[in-house]
Design a protein around this motif. Structure first.
Motif, short mmCIF file in Angstrom:
data_model
loop_
_atom_site.label_atom_id
_atom_site.label_comp_id
_atom_site.label_asym_id
_atom_site.label_seq_id
_atom_site.Cartn_x
_atom_site.Cartn_y
_atom_site.Cartn_z
N GLU A 100 37.81 39.89 42.49
CA GLU A 100 36.47 40.06 41.99
C GLU A 100 36.07 38.37 41.87
OE1 GLU A 100 34.66 42.37 40.94
OE2 GLU A 100 36.33 43.86 41.62
N GLU A 101 36.42 37.81 43.02
CA GLU A 101 35.83 36.21 43.22
C GLU A 101 35.07 36.05 44.05
OE1 GLU A 101 39.02 33.07 42.84
OE2 GLU A 101 40.26 34.59 41.86
N ASP A 102 34.09 35.16 44.17
CA ASP A 102 33.17 35.00 45.29
C ASP A 102 34.06 34.02 46.36
OD1 ASP A 102 31.17 36.34 44.14
OD2 ASP A 102 30.16 34.42 43.07
N ASP A 103 33.53 34.24 47.72
CA ASP A 103 34.12 33.36 48.64
C ASP A 103 35.58 33.08 48.82
OD1 ASP A 103 31.39 32.54 49.30
OD2 ASP A 103 31.59 30.89 47.69
N VAL A 104 36.11 34.40 48.68
CA VAL A 104 37.82 34.29 48.81
C VAL A 104 37.86 34.64 50.21
CG1 VAL A 104 38.16 35.50 46.36
CG2 VAL A 104 37.75 37.02 48.64
N PHE A 105 39.20 34.19 50.43
CA PHE A 105 39.83 34.51 51.89
C PHE A 105 40.86 35.46 52.04
CE2 PHE A 105 38.43 30.09 51.99
CZ PHE A 105 37.54 30.23 53.14
N SER A 106 40.77 36.32 52.91
CA SER A 106 41.80 37.44 52.78
C SER A 106 42.82 37.57 53.96
CB SER A 106 40.86 38.72 52.86
OG SER A 106 40.09 38.92 54.22
#
Length: 182
Positions: A100-106
């Motif tokens: 639920e965070e913006d700009d996350v890397f997966s």
């Protein structure tokens, strides 16, 4: 700059993986002209939610001087640190709920980490807003466009100030007579 992290994701929290980075012919962004290879180092640490990835890269960018408009090469040392979150469980293969965070890397479904975007963002932030070919770049003549690094041009000097036109409105003697006396 893709790394398989399946074994690291199966390891206990605190385990670390380190690797050298060497990439030939990398295109990070259409606005970034990378010249030559990218070299650096990456360290990936297993944390509760995924991976904490940090490191540095050395690269050469082709830039344009904002004063004289010449192309030049700039060596850069850029550090980065990002968190990567898994999209699937490494043991069961079941999809995980999105973070639920913006700009996350997966970490993708094949348990791979692609550092390209994280490095691209770090490089974009490291590029100075004003790029100069040299610290004392003289720039271009505002009248004729001559490169003043090559020497002076033959243009008449511009007025000292944009307020010079005000001199014509009142004669100097009138200005001197209206000055307050102490």
């Amino acid at each position: 700059m893709i790394y398989n992290v399946a074994q690291l994701m199966k390891a206990q929290v605190g385990n670390t993986y380190s690797s050298a980075i060497h990439e030939e012919q990398v295109q990070l962004d259409s606005d970034l002209n990378v010249i030559g290879p990218i070299d650096g180092h990456v360290r990936m640490r297993r944390v509760n939610q995924g991976l904490l990835v940090d490191g540095w890269v050395d690269l050469t960018l082709g830039l344009t001087c904002t004063r004289c408009l010449k192309e030049f090469e700039q060596l850069m040392h850029v550090t980065f640190e990002e968190r990567f979150y898994p999209t699937v469980d490494v043991v069961t293969g079941a999809p995980l709920p999105p973070i639920e965070e913006d700009d996350v890397f997966s970490i993708d479904e094949h348990h791979q980490v692609d550092l390209t975007e994280a490095i691209r963002q770090a490089v974009l932030l490291a590029v100075p807003m004003v790029t100069l070919c040299k610290e004392d770049c003289a720039g271009l003549c505002s009248q004729c466009g001559h490169d003043l690094n090559l020497g002076p041009c033959n243009c008449e000097p511009e007025g000292e100030s944009q307020f010079n036109i005000l001199k014509d409105l009142l004669p100097i003697s009138q200005i001197q007579n209206n000055t307050p006396h102490e």
